[in-house]
Design an enzyme around this catalytic site. Structure first.
Site, PDB file in Angstrom:
ATOM      1  N   ASP A  86       0.833  -1.192   0.000  1.00 20.96           N
ATOM      2  CA  ASP A  86       0.000   0.000   0.000  1.00 20.96           C
ATOM      3  C   ASP A  86       0.877   1.255   0.000  1.00 20.96           C
ATOM      4  O   ASP A  86       1.887   1.328   0.710  1.00 20.96           O
ATOM      5  CB  ASP A  86      -0.879  -0.023   1.257  1.00 20.96           C
ATOM      6  CG  ASP A  86      -1.851   1.129   1.305  1.00 20.96           C
ATOM      7  OD1 ASP A  86      -2.709   1.224   0.419  1.00 20.96           O
ATOM      8  OD2 ASP A  86      -1.770   1.935   2.259  1.00 20.96           O
ATOM      9  N   GLU A 123      14.779 -15.430  -0.879  1.00 25.80           N
ATOM     10  CA  GLU A 123      15.247 -16.507  -0.003  1.00 25.80           C
ATOM     11  C   GLU A 123      14.245 -17.651   0.105  1.00 25.80           C
ATOM     12  O   GLU A 123      14.608 -18.776   0.460  1.00 25.80           O
ATOM     13  CB  GLU A 123      15.503 -15.969   1.410  1.00 25.80           C
ATOM     14  CG  GLU A 123      16.667 -15.013   1.529  1.00 25.80           C
ATOM     15  CD  GLU A 123      16.744 -14.438   2.940  1.00 25.80           C
ATOM     16  OE1 GLU A 123      16.056 -14.984   3.836  1.00 25.80           O
ATOM     17  OE2 GLU A 123      17.472 -13.449   3.130  1.00 25.80           O
TER      18      GLU A 123
END
Length: 549
Positions: free
Chosen positions: A216, A265
């Site tokens: 956002d 990751e």
């Protein structure tokens, strides 16, 4: 610790293929999707129960608007605790069950993240207020002394997006910055503790198994040094039209590069999507460079009028801007902040994205169906806002006393009519709140809602719901749809768009009148009726047809 979960076949099928490049992503606004406990407010239990519907619709992922612990001053975009679920939506156990069920059904889950500001009820801000000027916690926000003889004036001339000054004075005389409501103080991203906290929040939800984040106000985190005045022009009219000292500052990109290393990751291609209002598509492309975020919303496309030349230009510019950075374009017609496109297109072009008039409902739906097929034919990823697959219009006649949009109560800001696109969606022809839940609806639904419900439209070959189901299935099955980054424009009369992709042609008549065109191939899908006459076909106004060639 990186979580490794075993994905079912539908997810595994796209592993390693960058699933997000051509995904259809469905936005769920939880308070208005489905109510599982009968309190009149949608919740995670309700969403979980309706996941099979979304699987059958054919979407690849579900984006959930905020469900975090919040005082709800701005419908959950004022977060008090980023690691907790607000009781109105459920518990962390409900979130975990929803994520697991979604994965079992082959759906990915994207959650909203709100890093530009917190709630004024966040523990950091409450302590900052209590401890007073000089508190180390005040440095995690933008506290400043005021101007004027006794500090009675705001520190600068910035205005809130919701209207009025972007500053509120505290009891001890300092002022704090809030680009949105006063209950949403802006975080200071120059402070290392803020960056550390959000890296931890990312890992918390990634370890829960979410597949990505919608960020956002992704363009708002960094403010220009010194928080300079803007001047006397109308700031609100310039939003999205110019680089502002509080939006689209170059410093945001270092933040997203650090986030990308975390996302990479984790197994399963976890992604991040920017809500970034920028002056140009080219600046939007900066957010999706190879070492930053994966996607950014294409607001230029959302705001384009129902006009062939305007749409062709924004399509060309969007594809051209994304090509150098290797990112997919995104396409969206509606969301929780703008008038639904079935109502926008029912009104004359140029009236903006927040309307107070229903317009010509039949015209709006016809154009909305045509616009949907155009959007789903374009290369890249498409976003669908809950209820648009039912052809829902905005509810433009909500009484003032039921409205909850904070901008409705503040002068000179947004129009304050976002509630109209947030009315709970209908599931059944009859019953309490048309199947939304057993306890009514937090916003009143129109009497016409039952006729537009999932129950009413399922199995009707002419319904908008079945059009969406067929279109998403065809997009998944046809090699010339979804993936890629190019379209080849074909000769067409003024007011008509026609383009080819691999083994596929899309024709769209935006003129409002019947047009005769050469037959390009075998019809695959159409937004409305049309006729074939020999080697030509008659394409009615505001109609799209897909062809295989």
């Amino acid at each position: 610790m990186t979580q490794h979960f075993t994905a079912p076949d539908r997810l595994t099928a796209k592993t390693g293929t960058q699933w997000w490049r051509d995904a259809v992503i469905y936005q769920v606004y939880p308070r208005s999707f489905a109510d599982g406990n009968g309190d009149g407010m949608g919740d995670l239990e309700g969403v979980r129960a309706r996941l099979p519907y979304l699987r059958d619709l054919g979407v690849d992922a579900v984006w959930l608007s905020p469900f975090y612990a919040s005082p709800q001053a701005d419908a959950g975009y004022d977060v008090a605790d980023y690691r907790a679920i607000d009781p109105m939506f459920g518990t962390l156990h409900d979130a975990d069950a929803l994520i697991r069920d979604a994965h079992e059904l082959g759906l990915r889950i994207i959650v909203d993240l709100v890093p530009n500001h917190s709630s004024d009820q966040h523990e950091w801000f409450k302590r900052a207020l209590a401890e007073g000027p000089g508190s180390p916690l005040r440095a995690r926000y933008h506290f400043r002394p005021g101007k004027g003889e006794s500090g009675e004036l705001p520190p600068n001339d910035w205005e809130s997006i919701f209207g009025g000054p972007a500053w509120t004075r505290t009891a001890d005389g300092q002022w704090y910055l809030h680009l949105f409501a006063p209950e949403q103080p802006d975080l200071n991203w120059d402070h290392p503790a803020v960056a550390d906290e959000f890296r931890s929040i990312l890992r918390f939800w990634l370890d829960m198994g979410v597949d990505g984040f919608r960020i956002d106000v992704a363009h708002g985190l960094v403010k220009a040094a010194g928080l300079p005045d803007i001047g006397g022009h109308d700031q609100l009219k310039l939003l999205g039209a110019d680089v502002m000292p509080f939006f689209d500052q170059d410093g945001v990109h270092a933040i997203y590069r650090s986030w990308r290393t975390i996302l990479d990751e984790y197994d399963g291609e976890r992604i991040a999507v920017a809500e970034a209002w920028t002056p140009t598509v080219e600046r939007t492309a900066n957010y999706v460079r190879p070492d930053e975020l994966h996607q950014a919303f294409n607001f230029q496309y959302l705001g384009a009028p129902w006009d062939a030349a305007a749409l062709r230009e924004v399509i060309d510019v969007s594809l051209a801007a994304m090509r150098p950075v290797g990112a997919p374009a995104t396409w969206v017609l509606s969301n929780h902040d703008v008038t639904r496109h079935a109502t926008r297109f029912a009104n004359p072009s140029g009236l903006g994205t927040q309307l107070r008039t229903p317009g010509d409902r039949e015209l709006g739906l016809r154009r909305a169906r045509a616009a949907t097929l155009l959007m789903l034919a374009l290369p890249g990823s498409a976003y669908v806002y809950q209820g648009e697959e039912l052809g829902l219009p905005d509810v433009t006649d909500l009484p003032d006393e039921v409205r909850q949009d904070p901008s409705f109560f503040r002068a000179a800001g947004q129009d304050g009519f976002r509630d109209g696109c947030r009315v709970p969606i209908p599931w059944t022809v009859e019953g309490s709140s048309y199947g939304f839940g057993s306890g009514g609806s937090w916003l009143p639904q129109p009497e016409s809602w039952g006729k537009l419900s999932v129950e009413a439209q399922s199995g009707d070959p002419d319904s908008t719901l079945e059009l969406y189901r067929r279109a998403i299935a065809a997009r998944r099955a046809h090699p010339g749809l979804g993936a890629g980054s190019d379209v080849r424009w074909l000769d067409a009369p003024e007011g008509v768009l026609a383009f080819a992709r691999d083994g596929f042609v899309c024709t769209v008549n935006l003129t409002g009148r019947l047009v005769s065109l050469p037959l390009p191939g075998r019809a695959l899908l159409a937004s409305g009726p049309f006729t074939v006459d020999g080697d030509r076909f008659e394409l009615p106004g505001d109609t799209t047809v897909w062809w295989t060639v």
